[in-house]
Design a protein around this motif. Structure first.
Motif, mmCIF file in Angstrom:
data_model
loop_
_atom_site.group_PDB
_atom_site.id
_atom_site.type_symbol
_atom_site.label_atom_id
_atom_site.label_comp_id
_atom_site.label_asym_id
_atom_site.label_seq_id
_atom_site.Cartn_x
_atom_site.Cartn_y
_atom_site.Cartn_z
ATOM 1 N N GLU A 335 -5.535 -0.079 -11.691
ATOM 2 C CA GLU A 335 -5.005 0.924 -11.279
ATOM 3 C C GLU A 335 -4.358 0.615 -9.916
ATOM 4 O OE1 GLU A 335 -5.407 5.335 -9.512
ATOM 5 O OE2 GLU A 335 -6.630 4.850 -11.498
ATOM 6 N N ALA A 336 -5.136 -0.206 -8.870
ATOM 7 C CA ALA A 336 -4.971 -1.101 -7.411
ATOM 8 C C ALA A 336 -4.127 -1.264 -7.849
ATOM 9 C CB ALA A 336 -6.211 -1.477 -6.865
ATOM 10 N N ARG A 337 -3.910 -2.524 -8.849
ATOM 11 C CA ARG A 337 -3.083 -3.548 -8.383
ATOM 12 C C ARG A 337 -1.921 -3.392 -9.558
ATOM 13 N NH1 ARG A 337 -2.014 -9.172 -7.140
ATOM 14 N NH2 ARG A 337 -0.543 -10.065 -8.494
ATOM 15 N N LEU A 338 -0.973 -2.161 -10.175
ATOM 16 C CA LEU A 338 -0.152 -2.111 -10.419
ATOM 17 C C LEU A 338 0.377 -0.941 -9.108
ATOM 18 C CD1 LEU A 338 -0.981 -0.597 -13.383
ATOM 19 C CD2 LEU A 338 0.434 -2.383 -13.334
ATOM 20 N N ARG A 339 -1.015 -0.262 -8.520
ATOM 21 C CA ARG A 339 -0.172 0.408 -7.326
ATOM 22 C C ARG A 339 0.425 -0.545 -6.375
ATOM 23 N NH1 ARG A 339 -3.206 3.559 -6.530
ATOM 24 N NH2 ARG A 339 -2.360 5.524 -7.869
ATOM 25 N N TYR A 340 -0.467 -1.987 -5.929
ATOM 26 C CA TYR A 340 0.229 -2.863 -4.731
ATOM 27 C C TYR A 340 1.077 -3.528 -5.188
ATOM 28 C CZ TYR A 340 -0.938 -7.477 -2.400
ATOM 29 O OH TYR A 340 -0.153 -8.511 -1.757
ATOM 30 N N LEU A 341 1.420 -3.821 -6.768
ATOM 31 C CA LEU A 341 2.798 -4.486 -6.997
ATOM 32 C C LEU A 341 3.706 -3.201 -5.986
ATOM 33 C CD1 LEU A 341 1.715 -5.532 -10.717
ATOM 34 C CD2 LEU A 341 2.462 -7.387 -7.817
ATOM 35 N N ARG A 342 4.071 -2.166 -6.809
ATOM 36 C CA ARG A 342 4.852 -0.823 -6.386
ATOM 37 C C ARG A 342 5.418 -0.793 -4.643
ATOM 38 N NH1 ARG A 342 2.845 5.332 -5.993
ATOM 39 N NH2 ARG A 342 2.477 3.712 -4.382
ATOM 40 N N ASP A 343 4.063 -1.274 -4.420
ATOM 41 C CA ASP A 343 3.899 -1.141 -2.991
ATOM 42 C C ASP A 343 4.803 -1.782 -2.037
ATOM 43 O OD1 ASP A 343 3.479 1.412 -2.787
ATOM 44 O OD2 ASP A 343 1.116 0.843 -2.042
ATOM 45 N N ARG A 344 4.391 -2.926 -2.872
ATOM 46 C CA ARG A 344 5.282 -4.262 -2.186
ATOM 47 C C ARG A 344 6.685 -4.266 -2.353
ATOM 48 N NH1 ARG A 344 3.567 -9.732 -0.973
ATOM 49 N NH2 ARG A 344 5.007 -11.275 -1.120
ATOM 50 N N TRP A 345 7.364 -4.260 -3.152
ATOM 51 C CA TRP A 345 8.700 -4.051 -3.459
ATOM 52 C C TRP A 345 9.125 -2.423 -3.010
ATOM 53 C CZ3 TRP A 345 11.699 -0.191 -5.586
ATOM 54 C CH2 TRP A 345 10.906 0.355 -6.807
ATOM 55 N N ALA A 346 8.650 -1.342 -2.769
ATOM 56 C CA ALA A 346 8.768 -0.622 -2.230
ATOM 57 C C ALA A 346 9.304 -0.201 -1.361
ATOM 58 C CB ALA A 346 8.328 0.566 -3.094
ATOM 59 N N GLY A 347 7.848 -0.626 -0.823
ATOM 60 C CA GLY A 347 8.178 -0.348 0.467
ATOM 61 C C GLY A 347 8.227 -1.774 1.990
ATOM 62 N N ARG A 348 9.054 -2.415 0.577
ATOM 63 C CA ARG A 348 9.750 -3.998 1.698
ATOM 64 C C ARG A 348 11.532 -2.550 1.969
ATOM 65 N NH1 ARG A 348 10.560 -9.503 -0.256
ATOM 66 N NH2 ARG A 348 13.348 -9.654 0.378
ATOM 67 N N LEU A 349 11.834 -2.171 0.844
ATOM 68 C CA LEU A 349 13.013 -1.459 0.804
ATOM 69 C C LEU A 349 13.593 -0.223 1.653
ATOM 70 C CD1 LEU A 349 13.593 -2.570 -3.269
ATOM 71 C CD2 LEU A 349 14.731 -3.713 -0.819
ATOM 72 N N ALA A 350 12.120 0.619 1.117
ATOM 73 C CA ALA A 350 12.403 1.276 2.026
ATOM 74 C C ALA A 350 12.888 1.836 3.865
ATOM 75 C CB ALA A 350 10.237 2.260 1.608
ATOM 76 N N GLU A 351 12.220 0.280 4.055
ATOM 77 C CA GLU A 351 13.041 -0.138 5.609
ATOM 78 C C GLU A 351 14.437 -0.002 5.658
ATOM 79 O OE1 GLU A 351 11.302 -4.070 6.884
ATOM 80 O OE2 GLU A 351 9.609 -3.035 6.247
ATOM 81 N N ASP A 352 15.299 0.456 4.663
ATOM 82 C CA ASP A 352 16.465 0.857 4.689
ATOM 83 C C ASP A 352 17.035 2.473 4.094
ATOM 84 O OD1 ASP A 352 19.474 1.118 3.968
ATOM 85 O OD2 ASP A 352 19.853 -1.438 3.700
ATOM 86 N N LYS A 353 17.255 2.658 5.077
ATOM 87 C CA LYS A 353 17.652 4.386 5.098
ATOM 88 C C LYS A 353 18.306 4.822 3.744
ATOM 89 C CE LYS A 353 16.808 5.657 10.325
ATOM 90 N NZ LYS A 353 17.268 6.133 10.811
ATOM 91 N N ARG A 354 18.820 3.655 3.119
ATOM 92 C CA ARG A 354 20.069 4.075 2.042
ATOM 93 C C ARG A 354 18.945 3.874 1.318
ATOM 94 N NH1 ARG A 354 24.466 -0.793 2.976
ATOM 95 N NH2 ARG A 354 22.271 -2.046 3.359
ATOM 96 N N VAL A 355 18.246 3.852 0.833
ATOM 97 C CA VAL A 355 17.100 3.912 -0.128
ATOM 98 C C VAL A 355 16.572 5.078 -0.058
ATOM 99 C CG1 VAL A 355 15.291 1.979 -1.658
ATOM 100 C CG2 VAL A 355 17.132 1.839 -0.320
#
Length: 442
Positions: A335-355
């Motif tokens: 569970e921790a690994r899957l959340r970490y993978l999600r956060d790696r891409w989602a956290g990066r792309l969330a910096e763009d307000k169009r996402v």
């Protein structure tokens, strides 16, 4: 711990060539890497281990995936590890040497070991768990197996799986019941809002509730325990759709308080394609009709839900290898690994307000599944573009009030693959989609 290996010839060939490795001979199924990962893990917290790439590199070697493709649609169906595929082949070959004897006299009894293992992992008694072909079969057993009369109401959310909604629509046409869909906000800001949405739609005619544990379209983890308590408060049975929860997030049945739970095993457990289970609490079994006719349809035997005629046992038996691998990794580590993978891409792309995301990125709101919408981007076109240019497999979502791109990595997914995906999305945000996309999507 039961571990199925390769053929004796292959095992000895590898052992002779490579010798011993930490007490394990080099094997063709990749389990020596899992053993190495276990030794490396020690007693470290799951969240710390989620960032240890050497640990997950070992786990990744258990899978024989095509690295020319980046598969980010494991929520649809996941590849099985090599050890699972080898077990499938072995069991199929054995059955075919004398099918009428080996299928029924040898392999069917062996399935009981798999039942017991799944029951331990889920947290129920083995006599409360039927092995099915998928979540749809498990859930439709409940949907069609509960006695309902004309005018009775069934309550679910607009985000539940289309096949389950279609099953209840069929009961509407045949039996005169009424299906009620509770709306859910996107993203859901407070889990209590989901409970309230159901509560407001309960009437004296409400006879059943169907609830997703993890919403397939958004990845939202719903407050199942509170929803089951709501059902008990009103005397309403609650069916839990766990297709995206089991082996994805760590939990046990009694933490949820549910009586009926159906899931697939070929998604997050990485078991053979066409495997799942239905759990029914002991006191509820007799009152639930089987989906296909059984000799004693009102008995309290969980096996009455497995009356599907002649079928291969290999799929079910190879679940044991998938379960062994899952237990070796550890539910909370996964569970921790899957959340970490999600956060790696989602956290990066969330910096763009169009996402914009369909689910909050807080840990309690979701795990490995996330759906995002890119402002001004056609998401079906984006799915085609990602495949045509980058060989990335994703899923376009256009369901109820959710639009976007669903992304679902698994434990074999590498950080490099996550970063390739992130850069591809950033390129689309910067430059838009190409004028035409001609390559077919997978």
């Amino acid at each position: 711990m039961r571990i199925a290996g390769p053929s004796r010839r292959g095992f000895l060939r590898g052992a002779a060539a490579m010798g011993a490795l930490g007490g394990w001979f080099l094997r063709e199924d990749g389990l020596e890497h899992v053993a190495a990962a276990q030794r490396r893990a020690g007693e470290r917290p799951a969240e710390e281990l989620a960032r240890d790439e050497d640990f997950w590199l070992e786990i990744q070697q258990a899978f024989a995936v095509d690295r020319s493709i980046i598969n980010l649609n494991n929520g649809g169906v996941s590849p099985s590890p090599r050890v699972v595929q080898e077990a499938m082949r072995r069991h199929l070959e054995y059955a075919n040497t004398a099918p009428s004897r080996h299928l029924w006299a040898v392999q069917d009894p062996q399935v009981e070991t798999v039942r017991a293992g799944l029951a331990r992992a889920f947290g129920c008694d083995a006599e409360e768990l039927a092995i099915t072909r998928n979540a749809s079969e498990a859930l439709e057993t409940c949907i069609f197996g509960m006695d309902l009369r004309a005018g009775d109401e069934v309550l679910t959310s607009e985000h539940d799986y289309p096949r389950m909604i279609s099953a209840y629509r069929q009961r509407e046409r045949r039996d005169g019941i009424r299906l009620v869909l509770a709306p859910l906000d996107v993203p859901l800001q407070d889990p209590a809002d989901a409970v309230q949405a159901f509560r407001e739609r309960i009437t004296p005619r409400t006879k059943v509730m169907l609830v997703s544990h993890v919403v397939f379209v958004t990845g939202e983890i719903l407050p199942v325990r509170e929803l089951c308590a709501l059902g008990r408060e009103h005397g309403i049975p609650v069916i839990v759709d766990g297709a995206h929860a089991f082996a994805h997030i760590a939990f046990k049945r009694d933490e949820l308080g549910c009586d009926y739970y159906g899931t697939s095993l070929h998604k997050w457990l990485t078991a053979p394609h066409g495997t799942g289970f239905l759990s029914v609490r002991k006191g509820k079994i007799a009152g639930l009709w089987p989906l296909m006719a059984a000799p004693e349809p009102r008995s309290d035997s969980i096996r009455k839900f497995e009356e599907i005629g002649t079928h291969p046992a290999a799929n079910y038996l190879a679940v044991a290898e998938a379960l062994t691998l899952y237990n070796a990794i550890g539910p909370r580590r996964k569970e921790a690994r899957l959340r970490y993978l999600r956060d790696r891409w989602a956290g990066r792309l969330a910096e763009d307000k169009r996402v914009r995301f369909a689910t909050r990125l807080e840990p309690e709101a979701g795990c490995g599944i996330a759906t995002m919408e890119l402002e001004g981007v056609d998401h079906e076109g984006l799915v085609g573009h990602l495949w045509a240019k980058h060989r990335i497999v994703t899923t376009g979502i256009n369901y109820a009030n959710v639009r976007g791109l669903r992304v679902t990595p698994n434990v074999y997914t590498t950080l490099e693959e996550i970063d390739v995906f992130s850069r591809a999305i950033e390129d689309v945000l910067a430059n838009g989609l190409p004028p035409s996309i001609t390559a077919p999507t997978p």
